[in-house]
Design a protein around this motif. Sequence first.
Motif, PDB file in Angstrom:
ATOM      1  N   SER A 164      59.568  12.441  40.662  1.00  0.00           N
ATOM      2  CA  SER A 164      58.318  13.145  40.373  1.00  0.00           C
ATOM      3  C   SER A 164      58.287  14.422  41.190  1.00  0.00           C
ATOM      4  O   SER A 164      58.834  14.471  42.291  1.00  0.00           O
ATOM      5  CB  SER A 164      57.117  12.304  40.786  1.00  0.00           C
ATOM      6  OG  SER A 164      57.138  11.112  40.094  1.00  0.00           O
ATOM      7  N   LEU A 165      57.602  15.433  40.673  1.00  0.00           N
ATOM      8  CA  LEU A 165      57.581  16.722  41.364  1.00  0.00           C
ATOM      9  C   LEU A 165      57.115  16.557  42.803  1.00  0.00           C
ATOM     10  O   LEU A 165      56.129  15.867  43.070  1.00  0.00           O
ATOM     11  CB  LEU A 165      56.654  17.688  40.641  1.00  0.00           C
ATOM     12  CG  LEU A 165      57.222  18.290  39.360  1.00  0.00           C
ATOM     13  CD1 LEU A 165      56.213  19.210  38.735  1.00  0.00           C
ATOM     14  CD2 LEU A 165      58.517  19.024  39.630  1.00  0.00           C
ATOM     15  N   GLY A 166      57.826  17.161  43.687  1.00  0.00           N
ATOM     16  CA  GLY A 166      57.440  17.107  45.095  1.00  0.00           C
ATOM     17  C   GLY A 166      58.130  16.009  45.869  1.00  0.00           C
ATOM     18  O   GLY A 166      58.205  16.073  47.076  1.00  0.00           O
ATOM     19  N   THR A 167      58.609  14.976  45.194  1.00  0.00           N
ATOM     20  CA  THR A 167      59.259  13.887  45.923  1.00  0.00           C
ATOM     21  C   THR A 167      60.777  14.078  45.894  1.00  0.00           C
ATOM     22  O   THR A 167      61.287  14.896  45.146  1.00  0.00           O
ATOM     23  CB  THR A 167      58.904  12.512  45.334  1.00  0.00           C
ATOM     24  OG1 THR A 167      59.354  12.480  43.982  1.00  0.00           O
ATOM     25  CG2 THR A 167      57.418  12.267  45.361  1.00  0.00           C
ATOM     26  N   ARG A 187      74.622  15.632  46.665  1.00  0.00           N
ATOM     27  CA  ARG A 187      75.229  15.194  47.925  1.00  0.00           C
ATOM     28  C   ARG A 187      76.078  13.948  47.737  1.00  0.00           C
ATOM     29  O   ARG A 187      76.812  13.553  48.624  1.00  0.00           O
ATOM     30  CB  ARG A 187      74.149  14.879  48.959  1.00  0.00           C
ATOM     31  CG  ARG A 187      73.517  16.113  49.530  1.00  0.00           C
ATOM     32  CD  ARG A 187      72.711  15.752  50.755  1.00  0.00           C
ATOM     33  NE  ARG A 187      71.814  16.828  51.109  1.00  0.00           N
ATOM     34  CZ  ARG A 187      70.865  16.730  52.018  1.00  0.00           C
ATOM     35  NH1 ARG A 187      70.684  15.590  52.649  1.00  0.00           N
ATOM     36  NH2 ARG A 187      70.093  17.736  52.292  1.00  0.00           N
ATOM     37  N   LYS A 221      60.654  19.325  53.382  1.00  0.00           N
ATOM     38  CA  LYS A 221      60.436  20.665  52.841  1.00  0.00           C
ATOM     39  C   LYS A 221      59.491  21.459  53.742  1.00  0.00           C
ATOM     40  O   LYS A 221      58.707  20.870  54.507  1.00  0.00           O
ATOM     41  CB  LYS A 221      59.908  20.579  51.416  1.00  0.00           C
ATOM     42  CG  LYS A 221      58.775  19.612  51.217  1.00  0.00           C
ATOM     43  CD  LYS A 221      58.551  19.361  49.757  1.00  0.00           C
ATOM     44  CE  LYS A 221      57.496  18.300  49.548  1.00  0.00           C
ATOM     45  NZ  LYS A 221      57.206  18.060  48.145  1.00  0.00           N
ATOM     46  N   TRP A 235      42.236   6.336  28.867  1.00  0.00           N
ATOM     47  CA  TRP A 235      41.763   7.717  28.701  1.00  0.00           C
ATOM     48  C   TRP A 235      42.439   8.346  27.489  1.00  0.00           C
ATOM     49  O   TRP A 235      43.650   8.329  27.367  1.00  0.00           O
ATOM     50  CB  TRP A 235      42.104   8.556  29.933  1.00  0.00           C
ATOM     51  CG  TRP A 235      41.237   8.285  31.116  1.00  0.00           C
ATOM     52  CD1 TRP A 235      41.506   7.421  32.125  1.00  0.00           C
ATOM     53  CD2 TRP A 235      39.982   8.878  31.413  1.00  0.00           C
ATOM     54  NE1 TRP A 235      40.487   7.428  33.041  1.00  0.00           N
ATOM     55  CE2 TRP A 235      39.538   8.319  32.626  1.00  0.00           C
ATOM     56  CE3 TRP A 235      39.168   9.813  30.782  1.00  0.00           C
ATOM     57  CZ2 TRP A 235      38.326   8.675  33.223  1.00  0.00           C
ATOM     58  CZ3 TRP A 235      37.970  10.172  31.369  1.00  0.00           C
ATOM     59  CH2 TRP A 235      37.553   9.600  32.563  1.00  0.00           C
ATOM     60  N   PRO A 263      52.683  18.254  45.413  1.00  0.00           N
ATOM     61  CA  PRO A 263      52.066  17.593  44.250  1.00  0.00           C
ATOM     62  C   PRO A 263      52.029  16.082  44.413  1.00  0.00           C
ATOM     63  O   PRO A 263      51.125  15.414  43.927  1.00  0.00           O
ATOM     64  CB  PRO A 263      52.963  18.014  43.086  1.00  0.00           C
ATOM     65  CG  PRO A 263      54.216  18.514  43.688  1.00  0.00           C
ATOM     66  CD  PRO A 263      53.878  19.012  45.056  1.00  0.00           C
ATOM     67  N   GLU A 264      53.022  15.553  45.143  1.00  0.00           N
ATOM     68  CA  GLU A 264      53.065  14.087  45.298  1.00  0.00           C
ATOM     69  C   GLU A 264      51.905  13.576  46.139  1.00  0.00           C
ATOM     70  O   GLU A 264      51.518  12.417  46.045  1.00  0.00           O
ATOM     71  CB  GLU A 264      54.408  13.654  45.896  1.00  0.00           C
ATOM     72  CG  GLU A 264      54.574  13.883  47.401  1.00  0.00           C
ATOM     73  CD  GLU A 264      54.992  15.300  47.756  1.00  0.00           C
ATOM     74  OE1 GLU A 264      54.897  16.190  46.887  1.00  0.00           O
ATOM     75  OE2 GLU A 264      55.404  15.523  48.905  1.00  0.00           O
TER      76      GLU A 264
END
Lengths: 567, 276
Positions: free
Chosen positions: B140-143, B205, A332, B40, A75-76
Amino acid sequence: MSREIAILNGTVFDPTNRIFGERMDIFVKDGKIVGSASSKAQRIDASGKVVMPGGVDIHSHIAGSKVNSGRLLRPEDHRKDVEVKTPTTHSGVGYSIPSTYTTGYRYAKMGYTTVFEPATPPLKTRHTHEELDSTPIIDKGCFPLFGNNWFVMEYLRDGKVEECATYVAWMLKALKGYAIKIVDPGGVEVWGWGKFLRHLDEKVTHFNVTPREIIRGLCKVNRLLNLPHPIHVHTNNLGNPGNYTTTIETMDTVRDMANGSKPIVHITHVQFTGFSGSSWLNLGSGAPEIAEYVNKHGHVSVDLGQIIFGDTTTMTADGPFQYFLHMLTDNKWVNMDVEVETGSGIVPFQYKRSNYVNAIQWGIGLELALLIKDPWRVFMTTDHPNGGPFTYYPRVIAWLMSRKARERTLSKINRTARRRLTLPSIDREYTLEEIATITRAAPARSLGLKNKGHFGLGADADIAVYDINPSDMDVLRRKPAKLRRAFGQACYTIKNGAVVVRDGKILKSPFGRTFYVESQTKPEIESNLLRSIETRFRDYYTVGIENYQINESYLRYPAKVRCEAEI
Amino acid sequence: MSALELTLRRTVMAPLYLDIISPDNLSGKRWREIGDYIVWEGNRKVKLRSLFKIEGEAEANLQDTLIEIVGDMSRARRIGYRMSGGVIRVRGHGGLYVGESMRGGRIIVDGDAGPWLGANMAGGTIEVSGSAGDHVAAASLGTDKGMTGGTIIVKGDSGSQTGAWMHSGLIRVSGSSGMFPGAHMRGGTIHIIGDCSGRAGANMRGGKIVLSGKLPTVLPSFTFEDIRSQTRVDKDNVEGPFYVFSGDNNEGGDGRLFIKKASNPQLKWCEKFLEV
């Protein structure tokens, strides 16, 4: 109503018809190139501009299940590159794995009109066609994977080349595929058992067949079926130091089957398989050796797989390599095993200038392009998105055309890599006709697309007009940014006789055709084959053979390419 | 310090993208110019002046800029996006992504804030008087890099995944927290004064999570280390005693969980390991 266009006074580059920068007019009628047009034709003034056939990309992962998994994984990647809806375009996202509509628009903006998806697992080809069908403007096609297919390996182990050819012909017809793609032959299957294949003569676990036999067997199959494109090979050992020897061995393994000067094997993204050295520390470029082989042997063609520094997403059917990349980067990872047929993996990756290995990779791609003398046998790709997004093609063109552009990047890369590369000593700069060759004429010829990549009478009216004045080439070579801008934003892109892009803006987005091959074998042989594989489908697959096949009516605009099989 | 005041004129039903509203963008701008900015609203572009009554003026100096937003901004997104200085005060609810990728300055929300409060934040301070949604200061999603600096203070409750993928900085939640606070955490400090729903520090971690309230159970991938009488959160001493766990061992992690002994009698079993 007939649609007529007259492109007047452009400087035309059409290497197929030996037109190298002549000032002439091009006429279009009903989607084809014609000799003249009526006075009602739409007139486009191309004076001071370059006119080329629409670009043809032979290897770009734009559709299919792995591309979609990549989209879901990242998504990033999309957040940083959002396309807003306009009256003529859908909304969408980029960056390295753009959504289908964005893919079509961005190719068209660069003047590309034909793109081939080079790796589709046969079982998931329906998905590939669904995505190709929602990719606007461009013509397209896909290459199903055969290199780790159980049926193929069994046929070749038993020496049943003709049966294998019948099976491949049926598969191409059933899946609406265009060519034979081989990825890490045998290696993906072996990795499923926790092992690696390192040599062309190692046996594949449980199948007792070697990568060499698979490549030679499928090359014979290709010839028996008279397919328009040679076997499209992603070699073993991809991404390992010293793998250039495997690449040369792979090319050499089919040398005796060469028939005249026509290439019979296409080695894809050869940059990734052009490493010399024995470890990551002494990694070097194997490009000079590969280029020397290609220069001496006419039976091989290659595409670059040039890397672009920056963020991208790597995706390939070479599951073992992706596993390695995942372990290396700790990024990932998506891994998938496709029953009976192949595997695949996806890992995000960042190519860094300061990284020694990445800098060497960057050099290998360009060295190959510059050292291979015949532009008809080296095609420009970034193996999108593995080397970098296709939107960076203008940058690759600038590197090829301008020594200054290369020197600028060279000055920023890892110092040790710079010392070890041959690139700084290469003076060659591509000319516009060579660029026209490696980006459109040569890939079209290699794909056997008779109506693409040239301006001969009756050819498809796929045309790109770029704002480049050929008389200013010396100036442009000193200012590569201008070259990049010109190739990144076509003044006009004409697809199938309709102006789809003007000054980098999409005017309309019709859907293109999907090419597929039908090499008809003798009906009795095919019916025998079907009887035998029906049982095997029940034994091996979780889907029925009826659901496996894709009807022509399933495609939006199918375009069948017929060829005569010798069996 | 004079304030630039934006008062919402009408009820907003569609998502509103207000990433333009930050001191970095508005300092030194005249109200007329600000009113012409386009944002927007759902799938429509609207001028800022059609949404807000704009009064006062923004200071020319970034650090002195004060922006007050009056109204229910719960449909808004990205107020204070990438701001590096000055102050934003929201007199009402804050919406989603308040202070996303913020680098400095201060945001004060008088009401509640939605999900992704201070996502990817690198510096500055956010204070929320009400509660915050899920993913406070998360990546953020994915990072894989969430908060890398700054402070977030939530006086109410926070949702799940508070401080996910956090690398540095401080989050203090006065109320309770949802599941997975500090998931994938690499550094920094999270202090939850109220109760936590569970799975604290999953895949962490590094860093430190201090839980003064009740935690149903500690993940089995954590190792009991010690009992401490107090611990430090930023510059304050927090009185315990605390059970101290390290983990997450699944990740080879070295994070620390401080769980208040008085609120968690169910963890008394681990004291036997100290007697050996």
